[in-house]
Structures are given as C-alpha cells and as structure tokens.
Enzyme design. Structure first.
Site, mmCIF file in Angstrom:
data_model
loop_
_atom_site.group_PDB
_atom_site.id
_atom_site.type_symbol
_atom_site.label_atom_id
_atom_site.label_comp_id
_atom_site.label_asym_id
_atom_site.label_seq_id
_atom_site.Cartn_x
_atom_site.Cartn_y
_atom_site.Cartn_z
ATOM 1 N N THR A 9 0.913 31.902 -15.114
ATOM 2 C CA THR A 9 1.800 32.381 -14.071
ATOM 3 C C THR A 9 1.047 33.221 -13.064
ATOM 4 O O THR A 9 -0.144 33.465 -13.210
ATOM 5 C CB THR A 9 2.943 33.212 -14.694
ATOM 6 O OG1 THR A 9 3.975 33.338 -13.735
ATOM 7 C CG2 THR A 9 2.482 34.585 -15.127
ATOM 8 N N LYS A 41 10.426 35.586 -14.031
ATOM 9 C CA LYS A 41 9.514 36.356 -14.880
ATOM 10 C C LYS A 41 9.444 37.823 -14.494
ATOM 11 O O LYS A 41 8.552 38.541 -14.911
ATOM 12 C CB LYS A 41 8.121 35.726 -14.793
ATOM 13 C CG LYS A 41 8.107 34.255 -15.155
ATOM 14 C CD LYS A 41 6.825 33.595 -14.732
ATOM 15 C CE LYS A 41 6.932 32.092 -14.869
ATOM 16 N NZ LYS A 41 5.742 31.418 -14.353
ATOM 17 N N GLY A 53 7.105 42.823 -14.300
ATOM 18 C CA GLY A 53 6.778 41.412 -14.317
ATOM 19 C C GLY A 53 5.913 41.108 -15.517
ATOM 20 O O GLY A 53 5.189 41.972 -16.013
ATOM 21 N N SER A 132 -2.799 33.815 -14.313
ATOM 22 C CA SER A 132 -3.907 32.950 -13.883
ATOM 23 C C SER A 132 -4.094 32.946 -12.378
ATOM 24 O O SER A 132 -5.211 32.821 -11.888
ATOM 25 C CB SER A 132 -3.674 31.529 -14.384
ATOM 26 O OG SER A 132 -2.431 31.053 -13.928
ATOM 27 N N CYS A 167 -3.988 27.954 -7.481
ATOM 28 C CA CYS A 167 -3.888 27.986 -8.943
ATOM 29 C C CYS A 167 -2.946 26.896 -9.450
ATOM 30 O O CYS A 167 -1.773 26.866 -9.058
ATOM 31 C CB CYS A 167 -3.381 29.359 -9.393
ATOM 32 S SG CYS A 167 -3.124 29.478 -11.177
ATOM 33 N N THR A 170 0.454 27.959 -11.029
ATOM 34 C CA THR A 170 1.346 28.730 -10.169
ATOM 35 C C THR A 170 2.023 27.779 -9.190
ATOM 36 O O THR A 170 1.350 27.035 -8.494
ATOM 37 C CB THR A 170 0.548 29.793 -9.376
ATOM 38 O OG1 THR A 170 -0.133 30.645 -10.303
ATOM 39 C CG2 THR A 170 1.451 30.626 -8.493
#
Length: 180
Positions: A9, A41, A53, A132, A167, A170
């Site tokens: 995430t 999240k 978060g 990430s 990413c 994401t």
C-alpha cells in the site's frame, strides 16, 4: 520517513499550513493478485482528533487501530504518550512483534511512524509515508511542499498520484481524511 518492507500500500500524511491530512490508496493484493481496489486503510480516531493509516496485512489493521484507539483513550488523547506506549507494547508483546505492519499517526501538533520493531519516529518535515509506495509519495510530497503553493490536500493528492504511477502495489483510488 518511510519503510519499504510493507509491500502492500501507500499511506501519506502531512501537516502543512495548519492543515492535517492523511491519504491511502485502495488496493489490496494477495501475492501478485489484486483482490480489492477501494479499501479504506485510514481512520479518524479519538473523537476525530487523530488521523491514522496502516500498511501491512489487512487482518492486522483492525487490531492495531483498536489497540491504538485504546492507548489514546488511556492517555486522554495525548498522541505522543499513546504513540510511545504503543511502540513499547508492540516491541514487547509476542503477538504484536510478529506483525509486519506500520502505523502512521498524526494530529495538529505531531506526526509519528510506529513500527513492530518498536520504532517511534517523528519526522522533521512533518511528512510521513509508509508502505511500498511510501518512498515515492514522500519524495513527491517533500518537493511539492517546498516548491509549490499547493495546500495540504492538493499536495497529498498529487504525491499519491505520483506514487500510484510508479508503485505496482499502489492504485489511483485514494481515501483522504483531514482534521478541521
């Protein structure tokens, strides 16, 4: 501040011009498969005075948010004391130590990264990014904060958009929370 070992995430929080903002992407993966695209999240905690978060396993998120909320209650909303106590518990509790997760927590005065290794870090620039995509979001937010006239929400949206373009863990669906 970020941690790259949570491959799941991107969460980005910042304090800028008296605004407090946190955002996360919505992608949930299992291995290399996307299972969900609109997960939330991030949370408002303690009567909407703290933003939090999570990066890591979705199953662990609920218990960590719940434990952190208990710490906030125990310390009457004092984010610093709650964060220190949570980091201490996380480092010493056998169950919690096995979680591969990170929390980003912030209010109008403070911003912290709390990890399962007992880390408690308050970044100098009042920007926190985990997961990430954290390094990408952090770099973008720092540049935008320093070199633009964007407000806090705009900075977070743009930085998250940049992170999602780089990413693979994401996506471009963002949940955003602010403190008034």
């Amino acid at each position: 501040m970020y941690s790259a070992n949570a491959r799941s995430t991107t969460v980005l929080g910042l304090i800028h011009k008296d605004r407090v903002v946190i955002a996360s992407d919505g992608q949930v993966t299992f291995g290399d498969t996307v299972l969900k695209t609109k997960a939330n999240k991030i949370r408002k905690l303690h009567n909407d005075t703290v933003l939090a978060g999570f990066a890591g396993s979705a199953a662990d998120a609920f218990s960590l948010f719940e434990r952190f909320e208990e710490k906030l209650e125990k310390f009457n909303g004092n984010l610093s004391r709650a964060a220190v106590d949570m980091a201490k518990d996380w480092r010493m509790d056998r169950y919690l130590r096995r979680l591969e997760a990170h929390l980003a927590v912030l209010n109008k005065q403070h911003i912290y990264l709390i990890s399962g290794t007992g880390d408690l870090i308050e970044p100098d620039d009042q920007i926190i990014a985990i997961g990430s995509g954290g390094p990408y979001a952090l770099a973008a937010a720092r540049a935008l904060k320093k070199h633009s006239k964007l407000d806090a929400v705009q900075i977070v949206k743009e930085a998250m958009s940049i992170a999602s373009s780089l990413c693979i863990y994401t996506n471009s669906y963002f949940s955003i929370e602010t403190l008034n």
